[in-house]
Design a protein around this motif. Structure first.
Motif, PDB file in Angstrom:
ATOM      1  N   UNK A 161       0.854   4.027  -3.024  1.00  0.00           N
ATOM      2  CA  UNK A 161       0.525   5.437  -2.811  1.00  0.00           C
ATOM      3  C   UNK A 161       1.688   6.334  -3.230  1.00  0.00           C
ATOM      4  N   UNK A 192       0.819  -1.221   0.000  1.00  0.00           N
ATOM      5  CA  UNK A 192       0.000   0.000   0.000  1.00  0.00           C
ATOM      6  C   UNK A 192       0.847   1.264   0.000  1.00  0.00           C
ATOM      7  N   UNK A 208       1.762   6.340  -7.010  1.00  0.00           N
ATOM      8  CA  UNK A 208       0.699   7.139  -7.646  1.00  0.00           C
ATOM      9  C   UNK A 208       0.931   8.620  -7.377  1.00  0.00           C
ATOM     10  N   UNK A 209       1.483   8.948  -6.207  1.00  0.00           N
ATOM     11  CA  UNK A 209       1.813  10.352  -5.964  1.00  0.00           C
ATOM     12  C   UNK A 209       2.793  10.868  -6.987  1.00  0.00           C
ATOM     13  N   UNK A 232       3.397   9.580  -9.971  1.00  0.00           N
ATOM     14  CA  UNK A 232       2.794   9.552 -11.303  1.00  0.00           C
ATOM     15  C   UNK A 232       1.858  10.746 -11.494  1.00  0.00           C
ATOM     16  N   UNK A 233       1.213  11.181 -10.424  1.00  0.00           N
ATOM     17  CA  UNK A 233       0.315  12.325 -10.564  1.00  0.00           C
ATOM     18  C   UNK A 233       1.072  13.646 -10.583  1.00  0.00           C
ATOM     19  N   UNK A 237       4.273  19.883 -16.880  1.00  0.00           N
ATOM     20  CA  UNK A 237       3.384  20.759 -17.643  1.00  0.00           C
ATOM     21  C   UNK A 237       3.523  22.198 -17.179  1.00  0.00           C
ATOM     22  N   UNK A 238       3.581  22.392 -15.854  1.00  0.00           N
ATOM     23  CA  UNK A 238       3.697  23.759 -15.350  1.00  0.00           C
ATOM     24  C   UNK A 238       5.015  24.389 -15.756  1.00  0.00           C
ATOM     25  N   UNK A 268       3.790  14.657 -14.125  1.00  0.00           N
ATOM     26  CA  UNK A 268       3.267  15.365 -15.311  1.00  0.00           C
ATOM     27  C   UNK A 268       2.785  16.766 -14.978  1.00  0.00           C
ATOM     28  N   UNK A 269       2.233  16.945 -13.782  1.00  0.00           N
ATOM     29  CA  UNK A 269       1.755  18.280 -13.407  1.00  0.00           C
ATOM     30  C   UNK A 269       2.908  19.270 -13.381  1.00  0.00           C
TER      31      UNK A 269
END
Ligand code: HEM
Ligand SMILES: [Cu+2]
Lengths: 623, 114
Positions: free
Chosen positions: B90, B86, B93-94, B96-97, B104-105, B100-101
């Motif tokens: 987590x 777990x 996924x943190x 992976x999220x 992109x910024x 890209x953010x």
């Protein structure tokens, strides 16, 4: 009565509710507080619709209109819908996974009180020079210290405090669902409402942190002469938009996913069929959660970011339609060939599906970046998100309310009044918002307090306002229903009044404070239904009857939140001319909060035990 | 029950097997710590020395940072141990999220300024 023997019953009612850490009581606190905020924001909406009922009305001033529109949006999203969803998550999730409480009961109470005090802080703005007026998005430079009024300070600090509450509750739900499941309750057996709660909580953890950061930057800018968002001093206003929507789009999914979950519980229960495509539903939820983070720029197509970025985000946005479509078909196939019962809960749940589809269709229309230049900032966008939020989330909440009400309060809501309310609400909703699509297309901008005659907008605005009044009437009928049923409705004594499928219906009504005297052994998805078919209709216990360890109530969450409330007010009062210096407020609040935290750390609290005999007696009394 | 919890324990309840495991774990932690100090030193030297061109230094220390991150998460914060599925998912996924953010910024705000 024997049930009075346990710890919480020995307190006075008020003290019990102020100190409770029981997830069922916190759920009811969330429900009441959320409903009050809902009524407040709803009243503002009605007044705005009165102002817009005819061209050039002078019912409220433009300034008041701006304050209403900001407070309406902010309250509805952060202080009404979120807490009401939390109410159901709190009440239902531990029962559905066969747990005695959430993982951290203390943190649960803290989450509630933080949300509550944050909401009160925001609402205080009315008494100190006016509410925030820069829209729920609070874009700079409109909200900067140069142009934004004192209300924005209340927005920033109120949301900061209540956002903290949402964040800790999200963490609590994640841990609960991962760690507290009953034996046999594997991840692929938890009801879909638990799955959507889990994904929502993950989104909260990842999305409320950027919001907290953005609000902190805005606070530094406004109160401490920062320059993050001030172009003349080297700042950049668009960064606020990015931060806000990196939070903001996941936020809309934070709200809609639990509603998906509620629908996925109500529809199988009243179709007498298992949920169609459970696995597909789980993966669709996960994919929506992931994609929700990859689309924020669709709120900024008209900023001028450029064709490449716009195309990338347009496509990402349209992709979300795919998992959403999967869900829609799964609900339809669940009803297909089922033995349908159309009571109020099912009416709300079933009508969720087509209205949500309408909202999704306009969503995909908005996602086409070139045309969005036409739609953007018109009533078309207003229609889109109200179809999602009212036609989706609020209908889901009403379905859940009618469905879980007997478990929560020991009696059903009146069906006749419920059906009248449903039809009024449904008709009123479509009257209000359907014409707003067309209003948007013929060019009515959003967030304006009036419009001129002879632009072809009079009739449609009139219809829209009438629809809003009908919706308000429906809400009044709901309140009458709640009072009437509390006085008149027959008490429910059976565990499972709907003949439903999931574990929460295996507990007694009213649910004893330990939920399950013996943790149940789960043998399948829809465990209660499985036992009805393959067993004797009762859950098999996974442990012998024994004494039960329960957490003690605590007043510390209340005090910690009160302290932060005072600190927040202190920061705001830099812009107020009060006779008490801001530093004193901040110091006092800080001492209260950190003092309470120290007390919590120093004082050992191991909870208490309900002896085996009491449990046995309570069980006998309830069954 | 509640009273018992305040009593200190007299002797460890760990078995010999468990004790051996803990010792091994401690050794691994020490080695990881030493490696991390070494990496940090390398980064400082690379940044401080005049001989290395910037075109080499920047990617080099970024690479060191990635290795550090991995060591920190997996060795110091126990992600490598079993029953950490777990936390692992987590953490991943943190990443992976957020990756890209942030990219992109950087592309948007760094190049077109909005
Ligand atoms: C198929 C799914 C969806 C798509 C493709 C979509 C697309 C969009 C787009 C492109 C906009 C920006 C329009 C503009 O400002 O010009 C927008 C606005 C909005 N959407 Fe959605 N949306 C979807 C689902 C949702 C959901 C599920 C919610 C809420 C639970 C939601 C709530 C909103 C809100 C609140 C706004 C307006 C924000 C504001 O400007 O104040 N949408 N949507
Ligand atoms: Cu969006």
């Amino acid at each position: 009565m024997v049930s009075e023997a346990t710890n919480t019953r020995q307190k006075s009612v008020l003290w019990d509710w102020l100190t409770t850490v029981d997830h069922k009581k916190i759920a009811i606190l969330y429900l009441i507080a959320g409903t009050l905020f809902f009524l407040k924001a709803g009243a503002m909406a009605v007044m705005m619709r009165v102002q817009l009922i005819a061209p050039e009305m002078e019912f409220i001033s433009g300034q008041t209109f701006n304050e209403f529109i900001t407070m309406h949006g902010t309250i509805m999203l952060f202080l009404a819908v979120t807490p009401i969803l939390f109410a159901f998550m709190n009440f239902v999730v531990p029962l559905q996974i066969g747990a005695r409480d959430v993982a951290f009961p203390f943190v649960n109470a803290l989450g509630f009180w933080l949300f509550f005090f944050g909401g009160v802080l925001l609402s205080l703005s009315w008494f100190f020079g006016g509410a925030p007026d820069a829209g729920w998005t609070s874009y700079v430079p409109l909200a900067s210290r140069e142009f934004g009024g004192i209300g924005i300070d209340f927005y920033v600090l109120g949301l900061q405090v209540s956002g903290l509450g949402t964040l800790v509750s999200g963490i609590n739900f994640i841990v609960t669902i991962i760690n507290m499941r009953a034996p046999g309750m594997t991840m692929m057996r938890i009801p879909l409402f638990c799955w959507t709660t889990l994904v929502t909580s993950i989104l909260i953890v990842f999305a409320f942190t950027p919001l907290a950061a953005g609000l902190a930057l805005l606070m530094l800018d406004r109160i401490f002469d920062g320059q993050f968002f001030i172009p003349g001093e080297g700042g950049n206003v668009v960064i606020w938009q990015h931060i806000f929507w990196i939070f903001g789009h996941p936020e809309v999914y934070i709200l809609v996913l639990p509603a998906f979950g509620m629908i996925s519980e109500v529809i199988p229960a009243f179709s007498k069929k298992r949920l169609f495509g459970y696995t597909a539903m789980v993966f669709a939820t996960l994919i929506i959660g992931f994609l929700g983070f990859m689309v924020w720029v669709h709120h900024m197509f008209t900023v001028g970011i450029g064709p490449i970025a716009n195309s990338v985000f347009a496509i990402a946005t349209m992709v979300i339609g795919v998992p959403t479509g999967i869900k829609i078909f799964n609900w339809l196939f669940t009803m297909w060939g089922g033995k349908l019962t159309f009571n109020t809960a099912m009416l709300f749940a079933a009508s969720f599906v087509p209205t949500f589809v309408l909202g999704g269709v306009t969503g995909v229309m908005l996602a086409m970046a070139p045309v969005d230049h036409l739609y953007h900032d018109t009533y078309f966008v207003v229609a889109h998100f109200h179809y999602i939020i009212v036609g989706g989330i609020v209908l889901g909440i009403f379905a859940a309310l009618f469905y879980w009400y007997p478990k929560m309060f020991g009696h059903k809501l009146n069906e006749t009044l419920g059906k009248i309310m449903f039809w009024l609400f449904y008709i009123g909703f479509h009257l209000t918002f359907f014409v707003q699509h067309i209003l948007g297309l013929i060019g009515m901008p959003r967030r304006v307090y009036t419009y001129l005659e002879e632009q072809g907008m009079d009739t449609m605005n009139f219809i829209s306002s009438i629809g809003a009044f009908i919706m308000a009437a429906a809400v009044v009928i709901l309140i009458i229903n709640i009072i009437y049923s509390a006085l008149k409705a027959e008490r429910i004594t059976v565990d499972d009044p709907w003949d439903a499928r999931t574990l929460e219906w295996a507990t007694h009504t009213p649910v004893p404070e330990y939920n399950f005297a013996q943790t149940p052994q789960v043998r399948s998805l829809d465990p209660l239904f499985y036992e009805k078919i393959h067993g004797n209709g009762k859950m098999k216990p996974a442990e012998p009857m024994d004494e039960i360890h329960m957490p003690n109530g605590s007043f510390i969450p209340f005090m910690m939140s009160l302290g932060l409330f005072i600190v927040g007010f202190g920061f705001i009062s830099f812009h107020l001319d009060l006779f008490i210096s801001p530093y004193i407020w901040i110091a006092v609040g800080g001492i209260i909060t950190f003092g309470s935290m120290a007390m919590r750390s120093i004082k050992d609290d191991h909870g208490y035990h309900i002896p085996k005999e009491t449990v046995e007696e309570m069980e006998k009394e309830l069954s | 029950m509640a009273e018992d919890m305040e009593q200190p324990f007299e002797k460890s309840s760990m078995s010999n097997e468990e004790k051996r495991k803990i010792n091994r774990e401690q050794r691994v932690q020490m080695i990881a710590f030493a490696v991390m100090i070494g990496l940090t030193l390398l980064a400082f030297i690379a940044a401080g020395s005049d001989m290395l061109p910037g075109t080499f230094t920047i990617p080099f220390i970024l690479l060191l940072a990635v290795v550090q991150l991995f060591l920190q998460l997996y060795y110091f914060m126990h992600l490598k141990d079993k029953d950490h599925g777990w936390p692992n998912s987590f953490m991943i996924s943190g990443l992976v999220l957020t990756a890209p953010t942030i990219v992109a910024l950087m592309l948007l705000i760094g190049i077109v300024k909005f």
